[in-house]
Design an enzyme around this catalytic site. Structure first.
Site, mmCIF file in Angstrom:
data_model
loop_
_atom_site.group_PDB
_atom_site.id
_atom_site.type_symbol
_atom_site.label_atom_id
_atom_site.label_comp_id
_atom_site.label_asym_id
_atom_site.label_seq_id
_atom_site.Cartn_x
_atom_site.Cartn_y
_atom_site.Cartn_z
ATOM 1 C CE1 TYR A 95 -3.946 -1.793 0.413
ATOM 2 C CE2 TYR A 95 -2.579 -3.194 1.870
ATOM 3 C CZ TYR A 95 -3.775 -3.436 0.995
ATOM 4 O OH TYR A 95 -4.644 -3.820 0.979
ATOM 5 C CG ASN A 119 -10.905 -3.041 -8.300
ATOM 6 O OD1 ASN A 119 -11.542 -2.552 -9.360
ATOM 7 N ND2 ASN A 119 -9.974 -3.989 -8.281
ATOM 8 C CB CYS A 127 -7.578 -4.605 -5.799
ATOM 9 S SG CYS A 127 -9.242 -6.195 -5.890
ATOM 10 C CG HIS A 128 -5.305 -10.414 -6.889
ATOM 11 N ND1 HIS A 128 -6.084 -9.867 -8.017
ATOM 12 C CD2 HIS A 128 -4.212 -10.958 -7.333
ATOM 13 C CE1 HIS A 128 -5.631 -9.923 -9.305
ATOM 14 N NE2 HIS A 128 -4.409 -11.058 -8.510
ATOM 15 C CD GLU A 154 -1.917 -12.925 -9.955
ATOM 16 O OE1 GLU A 154 -0.855 -12.179 -10.081
ATOM 17 O OE2 GLU A 154 -2.636 -12.273 -10.472
#
Length: 159
Positions: A95, A119, A127-128, A154
């Site tokens: 963040y 979001n 946003c993850h 991912e």
């Protein structure tokens, strides 16, 4: 218009307005607030393409999305969401890093966190991929289990 698609993180409601994706919602779905939901249309071209790209992402065959997006938020929220799109597949940012990129000081990381949590197009606007300063998983509107699953898809080495 909207449709529902299945995914490894549960059913997703895909919403479009004027040819752009405006929301992706996690099940259980909430009643729309001020957003336009419209009628269900499982054959709408933008929704079909969104579902196709999401399926390819979840299958490990797609690392970027190419969809018309129209998230609705405050000017600040939209700046944050645009910055989230720069976090590459398999990567994370804190963040604080996002706040710094936006030139924010003081409570900037907290403001980014609040915008991140609002979001309307998760997964596609990633946003993850935003984590705490220590790299720890922090809040996620879809729940930490979903966040961990998305990050795991991912990169096997992240978590």
């Amino acid at each position: 218009m909207w449709t529902i698609t299945d995914s490894p993180i549960g059913q997703l409601r895909l919403v479009e307005d004027h040819g752009s994706i405006t929301a992706i919602e996690f099940h259980p779905f909430r009643d729309p607030d001020a957003r336009i939901l419209g009628d269900r249309d499982d054959d709408h071209p933008v929704l079909v393409e969104c579902a196709r790209q999401l399926a390819a992402y979840f299958a490990g065959e797609r690392t970027e999305f190419d969809l018309p997006l129209a998230p609705v938020g405050t000017q600040f929220q939209e700046r944050v969401w645009k910055e989230l799109l720069t976090i590459g597949y398999g990567r994370t940012a804190s963040y604080g890093e996002i706040a710094g990129r936006l030139g924010l000081t003081g409570h900037g990381a907290r403001a980014v966190g609040l915008a991140n949590g609002r979001n309307p197009i998760p997964v596609v606007i990633p946003c993850h991929r935003v984590v705490g300063a220590s790299g720890a998983l922090t809040g996620y509107a879809g729940g930490l289990e979903r966040k961990q699953l998305l990050l795991g898809l991912e990169s096997d080495s992240l978590f």
